[in-house]
Design a protein around this motif. Structure first.
Motif, PDB file in Angstrom:
ATOM      1  N   SER A 690       1.097  -1.138   0.106  1.00 14.92           N
ATOM      2  CA  SER A 690      -0.088  -0.014  -0.005  1.00 14.92           C
ATOM      3  C   SER A 690       1.047   1.373  -0.118  1.00 14.92           C
ATOM      4  O   SER A 690       2.079   1.168   0.158  1.00 14.92           O
ATOM      5  CB  SER A 690      -0.972   0.279   1.105  1.00 14.92           C
ATOM      6  OG  SER A 690      -0.260   0.158   2.575  1.00 14.92           O
ATOM      7  N   CYS A 705      -2.521  -1.099  -2.986  1.00 16.18           N
ATOM      8  CA  CYS A 705      -1.847  -1.251  -4.579  1.00 16.18           C
ATOM      9  C   CYS A 705      -2.741  -2.347  -5.233  1.00 16.18           C
ATOM     10  O   CYS A 705      -3.038  -3.408  -4.505  1.00 16.18           O
ATOM     11  CB  CYS A 705      -0.298  -1.696  -4.383  1.00 16.18           C
ATOM     12  SG  CYS A 705       0.892  -0.500  -3.749  1.00 16.18           S
ATOM     13  N   ALA A 750      -0.400   3.941  -6.808  1.00 20.48           N
ATOM     14  CA  ALA A 750      -1.055   2.418  -6.275  1.00 20.48           C
ATOM     15  C   ALA A 750      -1.726   1.830  -7.422  1.00 20.48           C
ATOM     16  O   ALA A 750      -1.948   0.574  -7.157  1.00 20.48           O
ATOM     17  CB  ALA A 750      -1.993   2.711  -5.002  1.00 20.48           C
TER      18      ALA A 750
END
Length: 1020
Positions: A690, A705, A750
């Motif tokens: 993340s 992500c 992300a």
């Protein structure tokens, strides 16, 4: 037969194999389902019993419909852990059949549902694990493999005019019923080109949107790409042919010639045949039909620089080479042939100089020695030559037949009534600059149509001219239906990004077609350098040949020198010692904070422990400040699980970037967090990383992500393009490798679904020799790219590649010693492509037992800082000593420093000269980083000396060059000039031109330093 043709015949065999149906693939119980799994049909819906199916990999289906009919699709019904493609099938137009779910093969997750779609020829379907396609009502499929060109019969949004930046004319022809087909590239004259075909049913007044796209590279697995030259031709039977080139995905990058044919070009929905490869080389001009009915096709072999002539005596059913020749001063050939009235063949071809000609008395089998064309001159460009029904020969070129213009301008048409001996008339079609590459046809009523392009990469227009022979002879439009400057197509999309250094990025950015291989990464801007290089931003380093026109000096690459006082930071707290005796920069960073006048080191306290901070005024003495947050110097407490997603724990194997000049202080820290090192019952499916931001006290909620990845990701900022970059680790055919994602803002990064394959260890990365590393007597494993971090320095990006040389984790764990990784440099001027000329190891592990930096070296985000006249590289290394006499693969990590002279990555050494390529600037003071005696000359583009400098000597990282006439460079601002450096027994590291009399370059300085108020070298 020539060796290349043998290779070509082998490729023919591969192509033929892809078209051969597997007769055993029939929907019956016990039949093998996939090519890569031993699974057999258990049950099937009644609707598909006994029908043929397409047997392919369980992991991937990629097919094109070659015959219309019905396709059934079987995929697992949506349920936990099932690899269902129901949503993808619906998105592709399939409808669910009202039929009971069946047990396709054993396993609850393999119960499947049935879908159906009526399909047309040319449709392409791509599915991931797992879809099985069943054929009905005459449908036929072709497996799309790496050797099959892409043909898209309904081009989507990315092929429309507003999505493209360039266009280059390919060709045009007319059908029997009067439809005009035109073809142009979708990118201009670029290696990633592809063809777009459009039609006009009103004699060129209006044109359709693209009806077919041919040759666009759709995925990395394709081994052919780049349709750049070809032509359209209507044969005597009324069939429309498209000839196009494709580049083979082999090391030689051979070019292959293909054709596809449309037998119903006037239909509402024309059908094109499957592409066929028939030769090495490429065709740019139309075939010639001889009086005896033979078709002769021009084919140019660019690798052999050979002009070839292919024949077909069976109306295109087969093609074979009839003859060939080589023209002097070769430049693509682009040859055209006319059958003269006396039976000879006359060939005209493009060369670097004037066009050349050759004659054949035996129908093209043998050719006379080429000579400069007797009656045709031309700028270095394609022209158009064709016999008209009247018997005259039409010539369309830039300017008159007897002149070679300096530019591609004044597109004009001419006629010959004496077999090309003299030329009459002269109709000016377009007088503008950058008009080029005419092609066309004559309609049955004698109206001539010519297609050409104007400013391929800026205005990007494709234009049509219509005229008659009387217009050409009159030198002006006299016929009622003639018309010039008719717009057929205009690419209106965003133009390619041009960088600060003159490098132009390709239309497709980031490049999405890299794939894992041993091949060394190609660096496009070193192959095709900018004509003029702006040097206003930063010091100009000699790490490659971008700036160098010629030199007698020798380049030397330099390795960092380890600090004698290493390690400068080691495990001291109870927690750090407890967790394997570790402090590590497993993509933590070291940055300079100008407001506090301190270096800040963000590190992991203990093996996969909490995130911590240490500070130093000089990089040698470090303090663990009391932060009052989570105890001592901890920024985030230990915690490897996503938990409730609040982002209030440290995760593991993270990356941190300290943005001291963030517009919002709450976003000063950019944090990439890894959540994959916890027991499986604490993991969230698909979530491994993340992104979040922080001011060091409060942390934003993490943004997950979108795609799982391996540990040891990294992040960096590319200030030249104002992009945040995620350097993502994944395993592949080359082991640990990197993927690339860029974004305008950090948290947008992300979206890892946008990731493209980036780079890996290659053939120049060598394994550790046997006995080279204490603890492993065998040769090391094949090298892998463990990590890649980068930072901007002066006028380029510096990338630290962490190269893994083995042994594997199992051997290291058993032996209780660290794996071996070294740090190696790469240089990039576009932020994506890396030039890695020196593979000795910029900072190397000591490889001996007892050394604090025995192995497993890690770089930092930020890579290095600038202190005084040195670049200082903090790095982390492992000894294997986990404390208490215990050895561990991840034990005993400390942090040290290595140094390098400012700009000292590479130097040009010796006694001799170095002349730069043309550069331009706005500043007025010339500086150099030099050790030795130097004198500088300023040259104009032609090489004439404008002024000379005084001789200077010494060892200075910022030497101001004084001119002999006491002038400065202000009068040369904005002009294209060159510098010639005369060096005597010395080393030249860099040069730059600046408006600052004290030598501030305006360039970037890594992760900063005490001499700078940020990360740029500015006068304030």
């Amino acid at each position: 037969m020539r060796a290349p043709l043998l290779a070509l015949s082998f490729l023919f065999g591969l192509l033929a194999a892809t078209l051969t149906a597997d007769e055993s693939a029939v929907m019956k119980r016990g039949v093998t389902l996939f090519t890569d799994r031993d699974y057999f049909i258990d049950e099937m819906p009644d609707a598909v019993k006994d029908l043929p199916f397409h047997r392919t990999s369980i992991e991937k289906t990629d097919v094109t419909v070659t015959k219309a009919g019905t396709l059934f699709a079987l995929t697992p019904t949506i349920r936990p852990k099932a690899s269902s493609q129901e949503d993808t099938l619906r998105g592709a137009g399939f409808s669910k059949v009202d039929a009971p779910e069946v047990q396709f093969f054993p396993g609850e997750v393999n119960r499947v549902s049935l879908y159906r779609k009526a399909v047309k020829a040319g449709e392409r379907f791509q599915f991931k694990k797992m879809v099985l396609l069943v054929l009905a009502d005459g449908a036929a499929l072709q497996e799309m493999d790496g050797l099959t060109p892409s043909v898209i019969t309904n081009p989507g949004a990315e092929f429309q005019d507003d999505a493209r930046s360039g266009a280059m004319i390919i060709g045009m022809d007319r059908t029997a019923k009067g439809r005009i087909w035109g073809c142009w590239t979708g990118t201009g004259d670029k290696p990633d080109g592809y063809f777009l075909l459009a039609t006009s049913d009103d004699d060129g007044a209006t044109w359709s949107k693209p009806r077919v796209a041919v040759g666009p590279r759709m995925e990395a697995a394709q081994k052919v790409s780049g349709a750049l030259v070809g032509n359209l031709w209507t044969d005597p039977k009324g069939r429309l042919w498209l000839f196009f080139d494709q580049q083979l995905g082999d090391p030689q990058k051979r070019i292959t010639n293909w054709f596809m044919r449309c037998d119903d070009p006037d239909a509402a929905e024309p059908v094109w045949s499957t592409p066929v490869m028939f030769a090495e080389g490429c065709t740019l001009n139309k075939p010639t039909v001889l009086k005896d009915g033979t078709w002769l096709l021009p084919v140019s072999d660019w690798h052999q620089k050979t002009c070839r002539v292919f024949e077909s005596t069976d109306e295109g059913a087969s093609w074979k080479e009839r003859g060939s020749l080589q023209f002097p001063d070769w430049e693509y050939d682009e040859h055209m042939m006319i059958e003269l009235k006396d039976g000879r063949l006359w060939m005209l071809a493009r060369t670097k100089g004037q066009p050349h000609e050759s004659f054949s008395n035996d129908g093209g089998k043998t050719w006379s020695t080429p000579k400069q064309a007797a009656t045709v001159q031309n700028v270095n460009a394609r022209f158009f030559l064709r016999r008209l029904k009247s018997g005259r020969i039409l010539l369309v070129k830039n300017g008159s037949p007897a002149e070679r213009l300096p530019k591609r301008t004044h597109m004009s048409a001419w006629l010959s009534e004496d077999e090309g001996q003299t030329w009459k008339g002269g109709l000016l079609l377009d007088e503008r600059n950058a008009v080029s590459y005419p092609d066309g046809f004559e309609a049955p009523d004698g109206l001539i149509h010519i297609l050409y392009d104007w400013n391929r990469h800026s205005d990007a227009e494709i234009l049509v001219a219509k005229f008659r022979e009387e217009d050409v002879l009159a030198g002006k439009i006299v016929s009622k239906d003639a018309k010039l400057l008719m717009l057929a197509n205009k690419a209106t999309g965003p133009k390619p990004e041009k960088l600060y250094n003159g490098i132009e990025l390709p239309d497709q950015w980031p490049p999405r077609f890299r794939e894992a291989s041993d091949a060394v990464m190609e660096v496009p801007y070193l192959k095709k350098k900018p004509k003029v290089i702006p040097i206003d931003l930063g010091r100009q380093l000699f790490v490659d040949d971008l700036l160098i026109e010629k030199t007698t000096l020798k380049r030397t690459f330099h390795q960092a020198k380890k600090f004698e006082g290493n390690p400068i930071f080691k495990a001291e707290t109870e927690l750090e010692k407890k967790l394997n005796n570790v402090v590590y920069l497993g993509q933590g960073g070291v940055f300079y904070e100008p407001k506090e006048k301190l270096f800040k080191m963000f590190y992991t306290a203990g093996w996969r422990g909490p995130l911590a901070l240490a500070t130093s005024p000089d990089l040698k003495t470090w303090t663990r400040p009391e932060l009052g947050l989570h105890g001592g110097n901890l920024l985030l407490p230990e915690g490897a699980a996503w938990s409730n997603g609040a982002g209030t724990s440290a995760g593991t194997d993270n990356a941190l970037w300290y943005d001291s000049h963030a517009s919002d202080p709450k976003e000063r820290i950019k944090y990439l967090t890894c959540w994959s090192h916890v027991p499986k019952d604490q993991q969230l499916p698909g979530l491994t990383h993340s992104l979040q931001v922080s001011d060091g006290v409060t942390w934003s909620r993490p943004v997950p992500c979108t795609t799982p990845a391996g540990d040891y990701g990294s992040i960096f900022y590319n200030p030249f393009r104002k992009k945040w970059v995620q350097s993502i680790k994944q395993d592949g055919p080359r082991g640990r490798s990197r993927y690339y994602v860029e974004s305008d803002t950090f948290l947008e990064g992300a979206d890892w679904d946008k990731a493209v394959y980036w780079t890996n260890a290659d053939a120049k990365d060598k394994p550790e020799p046997a006995g080279g590393y204490a603890g492993n007597p065998q040769e090391g494993d094949p090298p892998q790219l463990y990590s890649l971090a980068a930072v901007a320095y002066e006028s380029l990006m510096i990338g630290m590649h962490q190269i893994h040389r083995g042994p594997n984790n199992g051997i290291c764990s058993k032996g209780g010693f660290p794996k071996l990784t070294d740090l190696e440099l790469g240089f990039s001027r576009d932020g994506f492509h890396w030039d890695r000329p020196d593979r000795r190891g910029f900072i190397r592990g000591e490889r001996r037992e007892g050394a604090w930096d025995r192995a497993y070296l890690h770089t930092t985000t930020g890579v290095f800082v600038v202190l005084d006249d040195q670049l200082v590289f903090p790095y982390c290394a492992y000894s294997g000593d986990a404390g208490g006499g215990r050895g561990d693969i991840y034990g005993g990590a400390s942090i040290g420093l290595a140094t390098l002279r400012r700009d000292g990555f590479a130097s040009m050494d010796g006694s001799g000269e170095l002349t730069t390529r043309p550069v331009k600037f706005k500043g007025k003071h010339l500086f150099a980083n030099v050790d030795g005696e130097v004198r500088v000359e300023l040259l104009d583009e032609a090489g004439k000396i404008i002024r000379s400098s005084k001789v200077a000597s010494g060892d200075q990282t910022k030497l101001k060059v004084e001119w002999a006439d006491a002038s400065d460079l202000s009068d040369q601002s904005g002009k294209n000039v060159k510098f010639r450096f005369h060096l005597t027994k010395g080393s030249l590291y860099a040069f730059w031109v600046t408006s600052d009399e004290n030598g501030a370059s305006g360039g970037y300085v890594g992760a900063g330093g005490p001499a700078f108020n940020g990360v740029r070298d500015t006068s304030n």
